[in-house]
Scaffold this active site. Structure first.
Site, PDB file in Angstrom:
ATOM      1  N   CYS A  86     -23.059 -20.052  27.701  1.00 15.72           N
ATOM      2  CA  CYS A  86     -22.306 -19.067  28.172  1.00 15.72           C
ATOM      3  C   CYS A  86     -22.774 -18.857  29.711  1.00 15.72           C
ATOM      4  O   CYS A  86     -22.597 -19.650  30.587  1.00 15.72           O
ATOM      5  CB  CYS A  86     -22.437 -17.739  27.342  1.00 15.72           C
ATOM      6  N   HIS A 196     -20.722 -19.851  21.699  1.00 10.74           N
ATOM      7  CA  HIS A 196     -22.308 -19.512  21.385  1.00 10.74           C
ATOM      8  C   HIS A 196     -22.634 -20.113  19.974  1.00 10.74           C
ATOM      9  O   HIS A 196     -22.407 -19.309  18.873  1.00 10.74           O
ATOM     10  CB  HIS A 196     -22.503 -17.915  21.211  1.00 10.74           C
ATOM     11  N   GLU A 198     -25.395 -20.179  18.819  1.00  6.01           N
ATOM     12  CA  GLU A 198     -26.564 -19.709  18.278  1.00  6.01           C
ATOM     13  C   GLU A 198     -26.058 -18.447  17.481  1.00  6.01           C
ATOM     14  O   GLU A 198     -26.847 -17.650  16.570  1.00  6.01           O
ATOM     15  CB  GLU A 198     -27.437 -19.027  19.166  1.00  6.01           C
TER      16      GLU A 198
END
Length: 231
Positions: A86, A196, A198
């Protein structure tokens, strides 16, 4: 294997990245402040999402000049693994580690939702645990994720297999050129992506689609260092 999570003023996904490394592969990981001038102890560097330096001027434009970025560039040149997520992707383009730029979303609105991605290149250190063409759900959360580059650069990305992820057909949320969601450098050791991973390491979060990015990194490092892959 040792990971660094770079922390800029305004980063807000650094903890997510740290926890993702801990929970998916259990490797040593440190937060590294933007003023650091030595990353030699680390094998992989994560440049997380957020709003570095408040995203003043444009996203990533100030972070690109942070002292630590000279070390990130050096690490990339040494072949170490660098993943920008990002705002981290935006920073890597500003630093010249990846081509192109991230523009305002075509609808001029911040978007935050699950997004289906196609794995276009599964031969990078970050995607070797995926199947080529596989569709995985990974969330997005950005206002400036509209990837753009000129025609010559796009042709090079295509020719060199540098497009790592695309938004699955019909799901492009931000107007990105060629539905591009993530790219790598020619060497393949630097990847930038807007979604994302994660935030997609456990089904309780809505998806496990990002988990294999971290297991891929560890797998690639172990193969590079001649170590047996466990589990």
């Amino acid at each position: 294997m040792k990971f660094a999570v770079i922390v800029f003023p305004g980063s807000n996904c650094d903890i997510d990245c740290y926890k993702a490394v801990e929970e998916t592969i259990g490797q040593p990981v440190d937060y590294v402040w933007h003023t650091a001038t030595d990353l030699s102890a680390y094998d992989a560097i994560l440049v997380p999402g957020g709003f570095s330096y408040g995203d003043y001027l444009r996203c990533g434009a100030i972070a690109r000049f942070a002292p630590v970025m000279s070390e990130v560039v050096k690490a990339a040149e040494q072949g170490k693994y660098v993943l920008g997520i990002c705002n981290g992707f935006q920073i890597l383009t500003e630093a010249g580690l990846l081509p192109g730029a991230l523009l305002r979303n075509v609808g001029l609105k911040f978007l935050c939702h699950q997004s289906p991605l196609e794995v276009v290149n599964n031969e990078t250190p970050f995607t070797n645990q995926y199947a080529k063409g596989e569709i995985v759900n990974i969330p997005i959360a950005h206002g400036e994720g509209n990837y753009y580059c000129d025609e010559e650069t796009l042709a090079k990305l295509e020719a060199n297999n540098q497009i790592v992820f695309r938004y699955a057909q019909g799901s492009n949320p931000n107007g990105s050129l060629g539905d591009i969601a993530g790219i790598c450098n020619e060497r393949g050791n630097v990847v930038g992506m807007m979604p994302h991973p994660e935030r997609a390491i456990n089904q309780i979060l809505g998806s496990e689609g990002g988990k294999r990015m971290f297991t891929s990194i560890l797998n690639a490092w172990r193969e590079q260092h001649g170590a047996a892959v466990n589990g």
